[in-house]
Write a protein that holds these residues in place. Sequence first.
Motif, PDB file in Angstrom:
ATOM      1  N   LEU A  48       0.822  -1.205   0.000  1.00 32.76           N
ATOM      2  CA  LEU A  48       0.000   0.000   0.000  1.00 32.76           C
ATOM      3  C   LEU A  48       0.861   1.262   0.000  1.00 32.76           C
ATOM      4  N   ASN A  49       0.309   2.335  -0.576  1.00 35.14           N
ATOM      5  CA  ASN A  49       0.983   3.628  -0.544  1.00 35.14           C
ATOM      6  C   ASN A  49       0.054   4.665   0.090  1.00 35.14           C
ATOM      7  N   GLY A  50       0.520   5.921   0.146  1.00 36.30           N
ATOM      8  CA  GLY A  50      -0.257   6.971   0.779  1.00 36.30           C
ATOM      9  C   GLY A  50      -1.589   7.224   0.094  1.00 36.30           C
ATOM     10  N   LYS A  51      -1.600   7.060  -1.213  1.00 39.53           N
ATOM     11  CA  LYS A  51      -2.845   7.218  -1.982  1.00 39.53           C
ATOM     12  C   LYS A  51      -3.890   6.217  -1.507  1.00 39.53           C
ATOM     13  N   GLN A  52      -3.467   4.974  -1.335  1.00 36.09           N
ATOM     14  CA  GLN A  52      -4.406   3.936  -0.907  1.00 36.09           C
ATOM     15  C   GLN A  52      -4.839   4.112   0.538  1.00 36.09           C
ATOM     16  N   VAL A  53      -3.945   4.655   1.372  1.00 34.60           N
ATOM     17  CA  VAL A  53      -4.335   4.971   2.757  1.00 34.60           C
ATOM     18  C   VAL A  53      -5.495   5.968   2.734  1.00 34.60           C
ATOM     19  N   PHE A  54      -5.356   7.017   1.941  1.00 36.16           N
ATOM     20  CA  PHE A  54      -6.396   8.045   1.836  1.00 36.16           C
ATOM     21  C   PHE A  54      -7.713   7.435   1.366  1.00 36.16           C
ATOM     22  N   GLU A  55      -7.645   6.593   0.336  1.00 40.69           N
ATOM     23  CA  GLU A  55      -8.857   5.964  -0.199  1.00 40.69           C
ATOM     24  C   GLU A  55      -9.519   5.049   0.834  1.00 40.69           C
ATOM     25  N   GLN A  73     -11.192   7.225   3.454  1.00 39.09           N
ATOM     26  CA  GLN A  73     -12.410   7.817   2.892  1.00 39.09           C
ATOM     27  C   GLN A  73     -13.536   6.782   2.825  1.00 39.09           C
ATOM     28  N   HIS A  74     -13.208   5.596   2.347  1.00 34.36           N
ATOM     29  CA  HIS A  74     -14.224   4.548   2.173  1.00 34.36           C
ATOM     30  C   HIS A  74     -14.878   4.181   3.496  1.00 34.36           C
ATOM     31  N   TYR A  75     -14.070   4.082   4.536  1.00 36.28           N
ATOM     32  CA  TYR A  75     -14.593   3.680   5.839  1.00 36.28           C
ATOM     33  C   TYR A  75     -15.008   4.884   6.701  1.00 36.28           C
ATOM     34  N   SER A  76     -15.087   6.070   6.069  1.00 32.22           N
ATOM     35  CA  SER A  76     -15.515   7.297   6.753  1.00 32.22           C
ATOM     36  C   SER A  76     -14.694   7.561   8.015  1.00 32.22           C
ATOM     37  N   LEU A  77     -13.381   7.395   7.902  1.00 34.94           N
ATOM     38  CA  LEU A  77     -12.488   7.591   9.049  1.00 34.94           C
ATOM     39  C   LEU A  77     -11.828   8.969   9.038  1.00 34.94           C
ATOM     40  N   ILE A  78     -12.156   9.768   8.010  1.00 33.50           N
ATOM     41  CA  ILE A  78     -11.666  11.148   7.973  1.00 33.50           C
ATOM     42  C   ILE A  78     -12.863  12.068   8.210  1.00 33.50           C
ATOM     43  N   LYS A  79     -12.817  12.855   9.265  1.00 32.52           N
ATOM     44  CA  LYS A  79     -13.917  13.774   9.576  1.00 32.52           C
ATOM     45  C   LYS A  79     -13.952  14.903   8.541  1.00 32.52           C
ATOM     46  N   PRO A  80     -15.131  15.478   8.307  1.00 36.85           N
ATOM     47  CA  PRO A  80     -15.214  16.599   7.362  1.00 36.85           C
ATOM     48  C   PRO A  80     -14.286  17.758   7.707  1.00 36.85           C
ATOM     49  N   LYS A  81     -14.003  17.950   9.012  1.00 38.06           N
ATOM     50  CA  LYS A  81     -13.116  19.041   9.431  1.00 38.06           C
ATOM     51  C   LYS A  81     -11.639  18.643   9.390  1.00 38.06           C
ATOM     52  N   SER A  82     -11.353  17.348   9.182  1.00 38.81           N
ATOM     53  CA  SER A  82      -9.961  16.864   9.224  1.00 38.81           C
ATOM     54  C   SER A  82      -9.233  17.152   7.919  1.00 38.81           C
ATOM     55  N   SER A  83      -7.924  17.316   8.030  1.00 35.32           N
ATOM     56  CA  SER A  83      -7.080  17.540   6.846  1.00 35.32           C
ATOM     57  C   SER A  83      -6.185  16.333   6.607  1.00 35.32           C
ATOM     58  N   PHE A  84      -6.103  15.927   5.353  1.00 34.90           N
ATOM     59  CA  PHE A  84      -5.203  14.840   4.962  1.00 34.90           C
ATOM     60  C   PHE A  84      -4.142  15.426   4.044  1.00 34.90           C
ATOM     61  N   ILE A  85      -2.895  15.379   4.487  1.00 34.44           N
ATOM     62  CA  ILE A  85      -1.779  15.977   3.752  1.00 34.44           C
ATOM     63  C   ILE A  85      -0.853  14.854   3.262  1.00 34.44           C
ATOM     64  N   VAL A  95       3.581  12.848  -9.061  1.00 34.36           N
ATOM     65  CA  VAL A  95       2.927  14.119  -8.744  1.00 34.36           C
ATOM     66  C   VAL A  95       1.517  14.146  -9.333  1.00 34.36           C
ATOM     67  N   ARG A  96       1.390  13.700 -10.597  1.00 37.72           N
ATOM     68  CA  ARG A  96       0.055  13.670 -11.215  1.00 37.72           C
ATOM     69  C   ARG A  96      -0.884  12.730 -10.461  1.00 37.72           C
ATOM     70  N   SER A  97      -0.350  11.588 -10.000  1.00 39.79           N
ATOM     71  CA  SER A  97      -1.176  10.642  -9.240  1.00 39.79           C
ATOM     72  C   SER A  97      -1.683  11.257  -7.949  1.00 39.79           C
ATOM     73  N   ILE A  98      -0.819  12.029  -7.287  1.00 37.07           N
ATOM     74  CA  ILE A  98      -1.210  12.684  -6.037  1.00 37.07           C
ATOM     75  C   ILE A  98      -2.261  13.767  -6.310  1.00 37.07           C
ATOM     76  N   ILE A  99      -2.029  14.561  -7.350  1.00 39.13           N
ATOM     77  CA  ILE A  99      -2.991  15.620  -7.695  1.00 39.13           C
ATOM     78  C   ILE A  99      -4.350  15.020  -8.040  1.00 39.13           C
ATOM     79  N   GLU A 100      -4.334  13.911  -8.786  1.00 41.13           N
ATOM     80  CA  GLU A 100      -5.576  13.229  -9.170  1.00 41.13           C
ATOM     81  C   GLU A 100      -6.322  12.717  -7.936  1.00 41.13           C
ATOM     82  N   LEU A 101      -5.577  12.375  -6.901  1.00 37.78           N
ATOM     83  CA  LEU A 101      -6.163  11.896  -5.649  1.00 37.78           C
ATOM     84  C   LEU A 101      -6.947  12.999  -4.929  1.00 37.78           C
ATOM     85  N   SER A 102      -6.554  14.254  -5.122  1.00 38.08           N
ATOM     86  CA  SER A 102      -7.182  15.421  -4.489  1.00 38.08           C
ATOM     87  C   SER A 102      -7.157  15.379  -2.967  1.00 38.08           C
TER      88      SER A 102
END
Length: 570
Positions: free
Chosen positions: A67-74, A77-89, A100-107
């Motif tokens: 797994l990479n950071g992109k998949q961690v974010f996904e 998100q899928h399991y609703s573990l990031i609050k609307p007020k939380s920031s993912f950097i 870089v394009r992959s990260i940008i596409e991840l938003s």
Amino acid sequence: MKNYSDILALIVDDSPVILSSIRRMLISLGLNDKNIYHAKDPKAAIWHCKKMSFDLIICDYNFYTRLNGKQVFEELQHYSLIKPKSSFIVITGESLSKIVRSIIELSPDEYILKPFNSVYFTNKIKRSLARKSALYKLYQAKNQKNYTIGLSLCDELEFKYPQYHFLIQKFRGEFYALLNMFNEAKELYDSIIVEKDVEWANAGLADSLIELGEFARAQSIVEKMLAKVPNSTQAMTLNAKYDIYNGDIPKAIKQFSIISELTPGNPERELVIANLCVSQGDYRNAAARFMMYYELNIDTYRDSLESRYNYIRCILFIYDSIEKNSLVINEGQIEEDPKKLKIEALNEFRQISLIKDKNNNRTDEQHDYQPSYDVDQELIMCHLSILEGKLSEAITILKHIYSNDLVLGFYNKYHFNYLLCLLSFNKEFGECIRSIKVLLDESDSSPMLLKSQVELLKSLTQQHRNQTDAVNKNMDKVAHLIQSKELVAALDCLIDVRSKNTYIREINLQIIECLTQAWPSNYRAREVKTLLKSCFKVCRELYNEKELETLNVLRNFELAESRVAKHVLD
């Protein structure tokens, strides 16, 4: 917004040096040291997020794991573990344009390239936290699919937070599109571009124009975007969408394939390409894309065996295409060997069984016990039975699945309908096609994935229509030829129809009957003998004993066999 001292932060990085450096920067920002947690790999990060609700997650992109950071974010998100007020950097030391394009596409909320200094880093963190705190209701509405509420919130928040004017307008445009309000979206994006000519507004405008059928203007905007940024994945994706709406699926596949090379690692795009390839009969490339989708999703929430079953389906579709003599061999394409295809499908089938056994012996939370009945497995077994000529066995499986309404997902419904088409169960085919359309209407898949599935269904429906029309037309012709005593022409016509669909029992029956009195054009005795045996085998599989007797199938077969034997001796 919370005081910095109350913020809970998680740093996901396997480097002690980076961890220590980021921790110092966060403390300098005002975070409490005891509120800063650390995870050294993606799985640990997900575990932490299941236990605690973090306000800030700073995650490296690359790890020495699957797994990479992109998949961690996904996953989060899928399991609703990031609050609307939380920031993912996302932070990364990779400067390659692909990454870089992959990260940008991840938003993510922000991405930061290493190395970075404290001032730059803390400014990024402060801006992200402030933005999410101010607009969290918009993020929440989008995540919860409350798009109408989201539009009302845009009206409320644009006066309260003028500093986020364009971001709020971006949300507004997305909500319009998600509600299929494309005229409103078009007007909005036109007004934004007058204020500020940004890529996302041009992309939104072009997308709305495509949906409204204003293709010429949409293409003009996309060309302008590509002139500015030649490798813009947004613009290229819009080009592919235009091609799909315009009916040029091969061109869309080519566009998506280029995007995947420029920006790899997007599972959904691989699935879209696979679907479109199947719709065009390009089963080998579809198989490769399904397998790529599977490999990208191992250990994620998308991890399932469905794509490996789809791989087998594609191999069996190739086999069927060869049997129908309709497989087009393009330049550079390797002609497939039916025997090797069957071995390939069986080997993959065994591999799936081993994976299922292994997963069923696991006790971790991510892999639940698989039920003993697996409809995908049954459909593959049914298909293999057809290839081996065990039609009655295949029909028994299909009847069991049909009567118990066991096909629930898109791909097993597609395969089930494919088999109904193959065996010419026309009434059942029509019923089941309607059920797939209902499934797609209720689907919450992304628009592009949904469109690729629609194309897949459209191609199967067209295949069935062509097959049915050809059979009906030729059977009328056969009836006329038999009435006119033109038995050779009738037999030639029947054999032609059979070459396109071997499993229509009435055609096999009539060929046997005609062979008692006529001989097909340009056929040698041994070829006719093989044809006769094949037709009789189909009849034995598809008619019961009483029907065989009533229709004189055995008697006609013996008569035809006797005639063929004389020709063999001659």
